[in-house]
Enzyme design. Structure first.
Site, PDB file in Angstrom:
ATOM      1  N   TYR A  67       0.862  -1.192   0.000  1.00 30.00           N
ATOM      2  CA  TYR A  67       0.000   0.000   0.000  1.00 30.00           C
ATOM      3  C   TYR A  67       0.892   1.234   0.000  1.00 30.00           C
ATOM      4  O   TYR A  67       1.863   1.308   0.750  1.00 30.00           O
ATOM      5  CB  TYR A  67      -0.888   0.004   1.244  1.00 30.00           C
ATOM      6  N   ASP A 116       9.316   2.849  -0.204  1.00 25.25           N
ATOM      7  CA  ASP A 116       8.266   3.486   0.584  1.00 25.25           C
ATOM      8  C   ASP A 116       8.460   3.051   2.034  1.00 25.25           C
ATOM      9  O   ASP A 116       8.029   1.978   2.440  1.00 25.25           O
ATOM     10  CB  ASP A 116       6.885   3.095   0.055  1.00 25.25           C
ATOM     11  N   LYS A 119       4.430   8.506   9.224  1.00 23.97           N
ATOM     12  CA  LYS A 119       4.173   7.848  10.508  1.00 23.97           C
ATOM     13  C   LYS A 119       5.159   8.275  11.609  1.00 23.97           C
ATOM     14  O   LYS A 119       4.971   9.341  12.180  1.00 23.97           O
ATOM     15  CB  LYS A 119       4.093   6.333  10.303  1.00 23.97           C
TER      16      LYS A 119
END
Ligand SMILES: *Cc1c(COP(=O)(O)O)cnc(C)c1O
Length: 429
Positions: free
Chosen positions: A142, A237, A265
């Site tokens: 994702y 990523d 995050k």
């Protein structure tokens, strides 16, 4: 009705599905999501005043524990000077320097406000830099919810992706190739066929959005050599893995330098902050220096930067990652031993402070296909039984879990004691 139930009913009247991000709705496990009133250290409290040992950690950011006093103090002080200026600040340079120091493949970095923005911008930049359109992503990874990344594999080997969300025109996904994770042959085949048209490969260097899936060394090395050979950009990523699996991110564990890296995050420590960065020659293509446009009203927000800087300071304390990894391993090994004892088909694994628990698989998953075989029903029972005892895991079998520095031996032991009761009941059932 208890207060969580009342709030959920009320929320659904005003907010689609009652939530502002779909996984929070408990869709894959059923039941009523817990509305969180506050959090501290390793725990969260819901609106019915029940406490939970939390293994979601805001989906990763809460690595030093929730509401860490030093982070809260820094943020409160920063807030008094104003919430946002839309102009450069000294703090932005400080955090850029920290990121560049900790992640050596990053020579220049741009701050944004979400992981979605970071990956979307990195891909635009890779396309702008190479002058090519095709991108490669892997099934089950994702990278946020921008149009060209909401794709599933088409049928057949070398087919292009098709949208896996409503509202995404097939045209927008036509330039996205979707390959199985950990499949070196598929990558070689695609580069043989389309090498000169491929702008970039984007990958989660430990997958965490189909539960935790480790890449093989060969897979990671293949990605590096083949992109180099074809002048395509390799994007790691690291929105989830960055400052999570190790201080230097997944790239430090794999000993591979990607061309671009996306982060999020942990770098915001709970505030909306994300970043993309990498080779200086590539970053020079971004506006205002280059012709690849990218911007953000709240980018580099001073409060978010303050939370991020303090978090990055705390994770550099001696032994931080040794401890984090040890606690996550105690949890996964403990769960594994108990599952074996009670004949529960469970496997568990962790990398740094990130972990996976898998029900009904006979070996650790290699890709999305493997993960599809997991026992969702058993997970659901485990999830709800643990929640009842006051332990909160991610409400989906396809999400990784997170341990923070606040998860000390006592919290891990309590978790394991509660898991033992749950497993013995599951066995009896
Ligand atoms: C969470 C995540 C994103 C998206 O970040 P948001 O801040 O939710 O937009 C992108 N990539 C990876 C690997 C992620 O885990």
């Amino acid at each position: 009705m208890n207060r969580n139930e009342t709030l959920f009913e009320d929320a659904k009247k005003f907010i689609p599905g009652g939530v502002n991000s779909p996984v929070r709705a408990f869709g894959s496990v059923g039941g009523v999501p817990r509305f969180i009133r506050c959090a501290k250290g390793a725990c969260v409290w819901d609106e019915d005043d029940r406490s939970y040992i939390d293994y979601i950690g805001s989906w990763g950011p809460a690595i030093v524990g929730h509401a860490h006093p030093e982070v809260i103090k820094a943020v409160s002080k920063a807030a008094e000077s104003g919430l946002s200026f839309g102009a450069p600040t000294a703090g932005e340079i400080e955090i850029a320097k920290e990121i560049i120091k900790l992640v050596p493949s990053v020579e220049q970095v741009r701050l944004v406000s979400s992981g979605t923005e970071a990956t979307m911008s990195a891909i635009r930049l890779a396309r702008g830099f190479t002058g090519r359109d095709l991108i490669i992503k892997f099934e089950g990874c994702y990278h946020g919810h921008s149009d060209s990344l909401l794709v599933k594999a088409g049928s057949g080997m070398l087919t292009f992706g098709t949208p896996n969300s409503g509202g995404v025109p097939a045209d927008f996904t036509r330039n996205t190739l979707v390959l199985p994770y950990n499949d070196c042959n598929a990558i070689s085949d695609v580069f043989r066929e389309y090498g000169k048209q491929i702008a970039c490969v984007i990958v989660e260097p430990f997958a965490g959005n189909m539960n935790l899936v480790r890449p093989s060394t060969e897979f990671m090395q293949t990605l590096r050599t083949i992109t180099q050979k074809h002048d395509a950009i390799l994007i790691f990523d690291e929105v989830m893995t960055g400052f999570r699996v190790a201080l230097g991110g997944a790239q430090s564990l794999h000993d591979i330098k990607p061309d671009l890296t996306t982060m999020g995050k942990v770098i915001g420590g709970g505030m909306p902050l994300a970043a993309f960065g990498g080779r200086a020659d590539i970053m020079a293509k971004i506006s205002p220096l280059g012709d690849v446009y990218q911007a953000g009203t709240l980018s580099g927000n001073p409060i978010a930067v303050t939370a991020g800087l303090k978090t990055l300071e705390l994770i550099q304390k001696d032994g931080f990652y040794e401890n984090l990894t040890q606690q996550a391993s105690k949890l996964t090994q403990g769960l594994q031993e108990l599952a074996n004892k009670y004949n529960i088909p469970l496997l568990a694994d962790n990398v740094g402070g990130m972990f996976g628990i898998y029900f009904g698989l006979d070996k650790l998953p290699q890709n999305y296909q493997d993960m599809q075989k997991c026992d969702g029903k058993l997970f659901k029972k485990f999830f709800h039984a643990m929640l009842e005892t006051g332990v909160m895991f991610a409400p989906s079998p396809f999400e990784a879990g997170f341990v923070s520095a606040a998860h000390d031996n006592e919290f891990i032991n309590i978790t394991l004691e509660r898991a033992e009761k749950v497993f013995s009941n599951l066995q009896a059932a």
